[in-house]
Design a protein around this motif. Structure first.
Motif, PDB file in Angstrom:
ATOM      1  N   LEU A  90      46.900  41.859  31.458  1.00 38.12           N
ATOM      2  CA  LEU A  90      46.261  41.164  32.598  1.00 38.12           C
ATOM      3  C   LEU A  90      46.220  41.932  33.961  1.00 38.12           C
ATOM      4  O   LEU A  90      45.244  42.007  34.440  1.00 38.12           O
ATOM      5  CB  LEU A  90      46.745  39.874  32.859  1.00 38.12           C
ATOM      6  CG  LEU A  90      46.736  38.843  31.861  1.00 38.12           C
ATOM      7  CD1 LEU A  90      47.574  37.596  31.894  1.00 38.12           C
ATOM      8  CD2 LEU A  90      45.193  38.515  31.176  1.00 38.12           C
ATOM      9  N   ASP A  91      47.462  42.676  34.202  1.00 39.87           N
ATOM     10  CA  ASP A  91      47.270  43.489  35.302  1.00 39.87           C
ATOM     11  C   ASP A  91      46.361  44.641  35.415  1.00 39.87           C
ATOM     12  O   ASP A  91      45.574  44.986  36.052  1.00 39.87           O
ATOM     13  CB  ASP A  91      48.695  44.121  35.533  1.00 39.87           C
ATOM     14  CG  ASP A  91      49.787  42.961  36.113  1.00 39.87           C
ATOM     15  OD1 ASP A  91      49.345  41.911  36.506  1.00 39.87           O
ATOM     16  OD2 ASP A  91      50.859  43.262  35.997  1.00 39.87           O
ATOM     17  N   PHE A  92      46.214  45.302  34.044  1.00 42.42           N
ATOM     18  CA  PHE A  92      45.556  46.391  33.760  1.00 42.42           C
ATOM     19  C   PHE A  92      44.102  45.882  33.903  1.00 42.42           C
ATOM     20  O   PHE A  92      43.052  46.627  34.562  1.00 42.42           O
ATOM     21  CB  PHE A  92      45.946  46.828  32.459  1.00 42.42           C
ATOM     22  CG  PHE A  92      44.780  47.759  31.943  1.00 42.42           C
ATOM     23  CD1 PHE A  92      45.146  49.274  32.230  1.00 42.42           C
ATOM     24  CD2 PHE A  92      43.840  47.524  31.041  1.00 42.42           C
ATOM     25  CE1 PHE A  92      43.961  50.133  31.608  1.00 42.42           C
ATOM     26  CE2 PHE A  92      42.922  48.303  30.385  1.00 42.42           C
ATOM     27  CZ  PHE A  92      43.211  49.921  30.727  1.00 42.42           C
ATOM     28  N   ASN A  93      43.791  44.766  33.350  1.00 41.75           N
ATOM     29  CA  ASN A  93      42.372  44.322  33.348  1.00 41.75           C
ATOM     30  C   ASN A  93      41.794  44.193  34.863  1.00 41.75           C
ATOM     31  O   ASN A  93      40.737  44.274  35.115  1.00 41.75           O
ATOM     32  CB  ASN A  93      42.248  42.921  32.448  1.00 41.75           C
ATOM     33  CG  ASN A  93      40.900  42.677  32.162  1.00 41.75           C
ATOM     34  OD1 ASN A  93      40.249  43.595  31.598  1.00 41.75           O
ATOM     35  ND2 ASN A  93      40.433  41.220  32.282  1.00 41.75           N
ATOM     36  N   ASP A  94      42.751  43.655  35.634  1.00 43.93           N
ATOM     37  CA  ASP A  94      42.450  43.180  37.053  1.00 43.93           C
ATOM     38  C   ASP A  94      42.206  44.561  37.669  1.00 43.93           C
ATOM     39  O   ASP A  94      41.272  44.802  38.814  1.00 43.93           O
ATOM     40  CB  ASP A  94      43.774  42.625  37.614  1.00 43.93           C
ATOM     41  CG  ASP A  94      43.781  41.099  37.463  1.00 43.93           C
ATOM     42  OD1 ASP A  94      42.766  40.301  36.903  1.00 43.93           O
ATOM     43  OD2 ASP A  94      44.678  40.169  37.671  1.00 43.93           O
ATOM     44  N   PHE A  95      42.975  45.487  37.265  1.00 45.71           N
ATOM     45  CA  PHE A  95      42.799  47.069  37.875  1.00 45.71           C
ATOM     46  C   PHE A  95      41.336  47.610  37.606  1.00 45.71           C
ATOM     47  O   PHE A  95      40.912  48.481  38.488  1.00 45.71           O
ATOM     48  CB  PHE A  95      43.965  47.831  37.443  1.00 45.71           C
ATOM     49  CG  PHE A  95      43.956  49.365  38.036  1.00 45.71           C
ATOM     50  CD1 PHE A  95      44.625  49.472  39.311  1.00 45.71           C
ATOM     51  CD2 PHE A  95      43.182  50.446  37.478  1.00 45.71           C
ATOM     52  CE1 PHE A  95      44.360  50.774  39.959  1.00 45.71           C
ATOM     53  CE2 PHE A  95      43.095  51.652  38.089  1.00 45.71           C
ATOM     54  CZ  PHE A  95      43.993  51.805  39.451  1.00 45.71           C
ATOM     55  N   LEU A  96      40.936  47.038  36.786  1.00 46.41           N
ATOM     56  CA  LEU A  96      39.362  47.741  36.392  1.00 46.41           C
ATOM     57  C   LEU A  96      38.473  47.456  37.404  1.00 46.41           C
ATOM     58  O   LEU A  96      37.551  48.418  37.549  1.00 46.41           O
ATOM     59  CB  LEU A  96      38.933  47.259  34.992  1.00 46.41           C
ATOM     60  CG  LEU A  96      39.724  47.595  33.712  1.00 46.41           C
ATOM     61  CD1 LEU A  96      39.175  47.061  32.572  1.00 46.41           C
ATOM     62  CD2 LEU A  96      39.836  49.103  33.772  1.00 46.41           C
ATOM     63  N   ASP A  97      38.541  46.259  38.089  1.00 46.39           N
ATOM     64  CA  ASP A  97      37.684  46.067  39.439  1.00 46.39           C
ATOM     65  C   ASP A  97      37.973  47.023  40.536  1.00 46.39           C
ATOM     66  O   ASP A  97      37.082  47.454  41.179  1.00 46.39           O
ATOM     67  CB  ASP A  97      38.054  44.787  40.051  1.00 46.39           C
ATOM     68  CG  ASP A  97      37.435  43.486  38.854  1.00 46.39           C
ATOM     69  OD1 ASP A  97      36.425  43.836  38.210  1.00 46.39           O
ATOM     70  OD2 ASP A  97      38.154  42.396  39.225  1.00 46.39           O
ATOM     71  N   ILE A  98      39.611  47.419  40.716  1.00 36.07           N
ATOM     72  CA  ILE A  98      40.037  48.453  41.537  1.00 36.07           C
ATOM     73  C   ILE A  98      39.120  49.921  41.117  1.00 36.07           C
ATOM     74  O   ILE A  98      38.620  50.664  42.130  1.00 36.07           O
ATOM     75  CB  ILE A  98      41.304  48.706  41.830  1.00 36.07           C
ATOM     76  CG1 ILE A  98      41.883  47.456  42.403  1.00 36.07           C
ATOM     77  CG2 ILE A  98      41.885  49.825  42.572  1.00 36.07           C
ATOM     78  CD1 ILE A  98      43.268  47.149  42.270  1.00 36.07           C
ATOM     79  N   ALA A  99      39.134  50.116  39.762  1.00 37.38           N
ATOM     80  CA  ALA A  99      38.721  51.244  39.376  1.00 37.38           C
ATOM     81  C   ALA A  99      36.934  51.271  39.827  1.00 37.38           C
ATOM     82  O   ALA A  99      36.584  52.565  40.127  1.00 37.38           O
ATOM     83  CB  ALA A  99      38.784  51.478  37.894  1.00 37.38           C
ATOM     84  N   ASP A 100      36.396  50.400  39.587  1.00 39.58           N
ATOM     85  CA  ASP A 100      34.906  50.137  39.684  1.00 39.58           C
ATOM     86  C   ASP A 100      34.617  50.393  41.166  1.00 39.58           C
ATOM     87  O   ASP A 100      33.657  51.254  41.595  1.00 39.58           O
ATOM     88  CB  ASP A 100      34.365  48.776  39.018  1.00 39.58           C
ATOM     89  CG  ASP A 100      34.283  49.030  37.772  1.00 39.58           C
ATOM     90  OD1 ASP A 100      34.301  49.921  37.058  1.00 39.58           O
ATOM     91  OD2 ASP A 100      34.109  47.753  37.208  1.00 39.58           O
ATOM     92  N   GLY A 101      35.359  49.724  42.055  1.00 36.56           N
ATOM     93  CA  GLY A 101      35.360  49.971  43.367  1.00 36.56           C
ATOM     94  C   GLY A 101      35.671  51.374  43.936  1.00 36.56           C
ATOM     95  O   GLY A 101      34.965  51.922  44.879  1.00 36.56           O
ATOM     96  N   THR A 102      36.494  52.119  43.088  1.00 35.09           N
ATOM     97  CA  THR A 102      36.942  53.408  43.526  1.00 35.09           C
ATOM     98  C   THR A 102      35.668  54.454  43.263  1.00 35.09           C
ATOM     99  O   THR A 102      35.222  55.219  43.969  1.00 35.09           O
ATOM    100  CB  THR A 102      38.030  53.961  42.757  1.00 35.09           C
ATOM    101  OG1 THR A 102      39.142  53.346  43.087  1.00 35.09           O
ATOM    102  CG2 THR A 102      38.254  55.441  43.230  1.00 35.09           C
ATOM    103  N   ILE A 103      34.723  54.242  42.394  1.00 33.51           N
ATOM    104  CA  ILE A 103      33.629  54.700  41.660  1.00 33.51           C
ATOM    105  C   ILE A 103      32.759  54.603  42.871  1.00 33.51           C
ATOM    106  O   ILE A 103      31.887  55.662  43.671  1.00 33.51           O
ATOM    107  CB  ILE A 103      33.087  54.344  40.330  1.00 33.51           C
ATOM    108  CG1 ILE A 103      34.207  55.102  39.359  1.00 33.51           C
ATOM    109  CG2 ILE A 103      31.637  54.893  40.194  1.00 33.51           C
ATOM    110  CD1 ILE A 103      33.666  54.460  37.951  1.00 33.51           C
TER     111      ILE A 103
END
Length: 196
Positions: A90-103
């Motif tokens: 669940l933490d990993f899944n939430d981090f994917l929004d951060i990954a998209d924001g980084t891009i």
């Protein structure tokens, strides 16, 4: 598999991930485009030492920029494996929004994207034990950095791109949970790092 309490050496993390790539992703043909980049040695393997989301984001930012600045003939794609952080799905899944924001922050939207793999990967509305989840289950939490142009070219080469997903589900259902586990029985397998 969950990250063990004592984190394995980077070489062991890469070895387990490469075994997964060869036996599952390529061996079961879950991604028909993976074999070519593996054979040409165009994959950059990175084991993160990050222990929190901020450290992982910083390294992700560096790796995204490096990939964008590198000739695809040299590095086509990057696997950023992070065994010390995001062990909880669940933490990993939430981090994917951060990954998209980084891009987005790097101005690389439409240039690069991140695909996600995790030992406990679970598609929305699926049962945790559904073998279909195994299409995205890897030995360690992993962010796969991809070039949009390569994805588009690969998709354009297919008559029906949806066929990949449908075929993958059929393959895994035929294999079943026990068949999936049997993929990891062999001399190169460390039972402590056994993917499901």
């Amino acid at each position: 598999m969950n990250a063990p309490s004592s984190t394995p050496a980077a070489a062991d993390v890469i070895a387990a991930t490469e075994q997964w790539l060869l036996q599952a992703v390529i061996g079961l043909n879950l991604c028909p485009f993976a074999k070519a980049v593996q054979v040409k040695r165009q994959i950059r393997w990175v084991v993160s030492d990050a222990t929190d989301a901020e450290g992982l984001q910083a390294q992700l930012q560096d790796e995204l920029q490096r990939l964008a600045d590198t000739d695809p003939a040299v590095v086509e794609t990057t696997l950023l494996i992070h065994p010390r952080v995001m062990g909880d799905f669940l933490d990993f899944n939430d981090f994917l929004d951060i990954a998209d924001g980084t891009i987005e922050a790097l101005g690389l939207e439409g240039v690069l994207q991140v695909a996600s793999f995790h030992p406990d990967y679970q598609f929305a509305d699926s049962d945790p034990d559904d073998v279909a989840n195994c299409t995205n289950r890897s030995p360690y939490p992993t962010l796969h950095l991809l070039r949009e142009s390569s994805i588009e070219a690969a998709i354009d080469s297919l008559a029906d791109p949806d066929e990949i997903y449908e075929r993958n589900i059929e393959t895994l259902q035929r294999l079943g949970p026990e068949g999936w586990r049997q993929l990891w029985v062999g001399p190169a397998t460390d039972p402590a790092a056994d993917p499901r």
